[in-house]
Design a protein around this motif. Structure first.
Motif, PDB file in Angstrom:
ATOM      1  N   GLY A  33       0.782  -1.223   0.000  1.00 25.55           N
ATOM      2  CA  GLY A  33       0.000   0.000   0.000  1.00 25.55           C
ATOM      3  C   GLY A  33       0.814   1.274   0.000  1.00 25.55           C
ATOM      4  O   GLY A  33       0.258   2.364   0.149  1.00 25.55           O
TER       5      GLY A  33
ATOM      6  N   GLU B  62      -1.726  10.465   0.415  1.00 24.95           N
ATOM      7  CA  GLU B  62      -1.719   9.052   0.766  1.00 24.95           C
ATOM      8  C   GLU B  62      -1.841   8.141  -0.454  1.00 24.95           C
ATOM      9  O   GLU B  62      -1.627   6.935  -0.343  1.00 24.95           O
ATOM     10  CB  GLU B  62      -2.844   8.743   1.757  1.00 24.95           C
ATOM     11  N   HIS B  63      -2.170   8.681  -1.603  1.00 24.17           N
ATOM     12  CA  HIS B  63      -2.206   7.855  -2.806  1.00 24.17           C
ATOM     13  C   HIS B  63      -0.861   7.162  -3.039  1.00 24.17           C
ATOM     14  O   HIS B  63      -0.794   6.075  -3.591  1.00 24.17           O
ATOM     15  CB  HIS B  63      -2.558   8.711  -4.027  1.00 24.17           C
TER      16      HIS B  63
ATOM     17  N   PRO C 293      -7.622   9.641   0.440  1.00 23.88           N
ATOM     18  CA  PRO C 293      -8.444   8.964   1.452  1.00 23.88           C
ATOM     19  C   PRO C 293      -8.911   9.815   2.628  1.00 23.88           C
ATOM     20  O   PRO C 293     -10.035   9.638   3.113  1.00 23.88           O
ATOM     21  CB  PRO C 293      -7.531   7.826   1.912  1.00 23.88           C
TER      22      PRO C 293
ATOM     23  N   ARG D 212      -1.238  -0.668  -9.193  1.00 20.19           N
ATOM     24  CA  ARG D 212      -1.104  -0.993  -7.768  1.00 20.19           C
ATOM     25  C   ARG D 212       0.300  -0.709  -7.261  1.00 20.19           C
ATOM     26  O   ARG D 212       0.492  -0.274  -6.121  1.00 20.19           O
ATOM     27  CB  ARG D 212      -1.476  -2.457  -7.535  1.00 20.19           C
TER      28      ARG D 212
ATOM     29  N   ARG E 289      -2.614   3.671  -3.547  1.00 27.16           N
ATOM     30  CA  ARG E 289      -3.862   3.955  -2.826  1.00 27.16           C
ATOM     31  C   ARG E 289      -4.802   4.867  -3.615  1.00 27.16           C
ATOM     32  O   ARG E 289      -5.773   5.378  -3.057  1.00 27.16           O
ATOM     33  CB  ARG E 289      -3.561   4.540  -1.450  1.00 27.16           C
TER      34      ARG E 289
END
Length: 352
Positions: free
Chosen positions: A8, A73-74, A135, A197, A202
């Motif tokens: 992640g 956060e991506h 997010p 990915r 994210r």
């Protein structure tokens, strides 16, 4: 640099802040290394002193922007905004995607700035540096609050995102679209779910971004697509397929940006390549340098977005031909600034 990817997360390391005089070197003493410990996202609410940023860059189609968040956060390893995290005392590496600064007073501050006597209305771009729908936005709703202020005062805006969470705000965006006050740009890097990915862990999957385009268009909201970044020998072969997919989803226009590797991003991207795609790492960087005058990056206006040389020219031709064939070469939408109603104007008029 460490090359231990965490689930992640995009960056594989956390290089020292370039402004600090202290530098650390990791040593393997047989115990669990700090870099191997699971990383959790930490939100730092930090009231801002000003909100609208201004620029006079000749190759950017807007003169002002708003970023509700610093850091993202991506975790997109290629993000050109990573070096800006050093200004806050953090690393442009893993810190950039785990230490997120939020501006809780964004909407209040925006209203005050729009009310200033000398303010002149021009379209403002939301999310030009870090994604406004990352997010944290699901809970904090800072972007939605900003949009509500802009909608209330009929202020035009461009919105850039790669997160399908933008669908949540279709109610506000549709109202603004009816008055020609908004255009949404969805960023699409690849159609390959596995590559996405690793590259932007994210962010919404490519399929969800296509669905978001369709949902926005169904609501009458103008949508363009940014194929950004185009990475030679990694994503450039998808150009025509991406344009076909976004056209089928309803996108009205397409632009692209060549991979940009300023400051620490170059080292982070090289490390990511060696970790995830070692078989083509040298080829990718060779082509990057051929499109950047022999360097990892050249920041000059006029070529920083598109590159230079024969490979850059071929890429430009491919996009031009595909845009024309798919009807994605429509004239840029001109947003309407004439409807702007400064905060407090209605109250002042009511006195007469």
């Amino acid at each position: 640099m460490s090359s231990s990817p965490q689930r992640g997360r995009g960056a594989t390391s956390n290089p020292d802040n370039r402004y600090t005089p202290i530098h650390r070197t990791a040593e393997d003493d047989g115990w669990q290394r700090e870099a191997d410990a699971p990383l959790h996202t930490v939100l730092h609410p930090l009231p801002a002193k000003s909100l609208i940023s201004y620029n006079n860059s000749p190759d950017i189609p807007f003169s002002r922007s708003i970023n509700p968040y610093q850091g993202c956060e991506h975790g997109c390893v290629y993000c050109y905004a990573r070096p800006s995290h050093a200004y806050w005392g953090y690393s442009p590496g893993l810190d950039f995607e785990t230490q997120i600064i939020a501006k809780p007073n964004a909407a209040e501050l925006l209203r005050k700035e729009l009310a200033k006597p000398g303010y002149v209305c021009e379209p403002v771009c939301i999310g030009a540096n870090t994604d406004a729908y990352q997010p944290a936005e699901r809970e904090l709703q800072l972007t939605r609050q900003i949009l509500q202020v802009l909608d209330e005062h009929h202020h035009p805006t461009y919105l850039i995102t790669k997160n399908a969470l933008v669908e949540r705000d279709i109610d506000v965006l549709a109202r603004m679209a009816e008055r020609r006050l908004v255009k949404v740009m969805i960023s699409v890097t690849t159609l390959d779910k596995t590559l996405a990915r690793h590259l932007e862990p994210r962010a919404s999957t490519p399929a969800r971004r296509l669905e978001a385009i369709a949902a926005l268009r169904a609501a009458g909201i103008p949508v363009g697509v940014l194929v950004a970044p185009v990475i030679p020998a990694l994503t450039d072969h998808e150009a025509e397929a991406i344009l076909s997919a976004v056209a089928a989803a309803g996108a009205q226009s397409v632009s692209y940006i060549l991979l940009r590797l300023p400051l620490e991003v170059a080292g982070l991207f090289r490390d990511w390549l060696q970790t995830h795609y070692p078989d083509r790492a040298s080829h990718v960087m060779s082509l990057v340098q051929q499109m950047r005058g022999g360097q990892d990056y050249r920041p000059g206006f006029g070529q920083r977005m598109r590159g230079e040389g024969i490979f850059a020219e071929l890429l430009a031709q491919r996009f031009a031909l595909a845009r024309k064939r798919l009807g994605l070469d429509q004239a840029s939408l001109v947003l309407d600034c004439s409807q702007f109603k400064p905060p407090g104007a209605a109250e002042q008029l009511s006195l007469f």
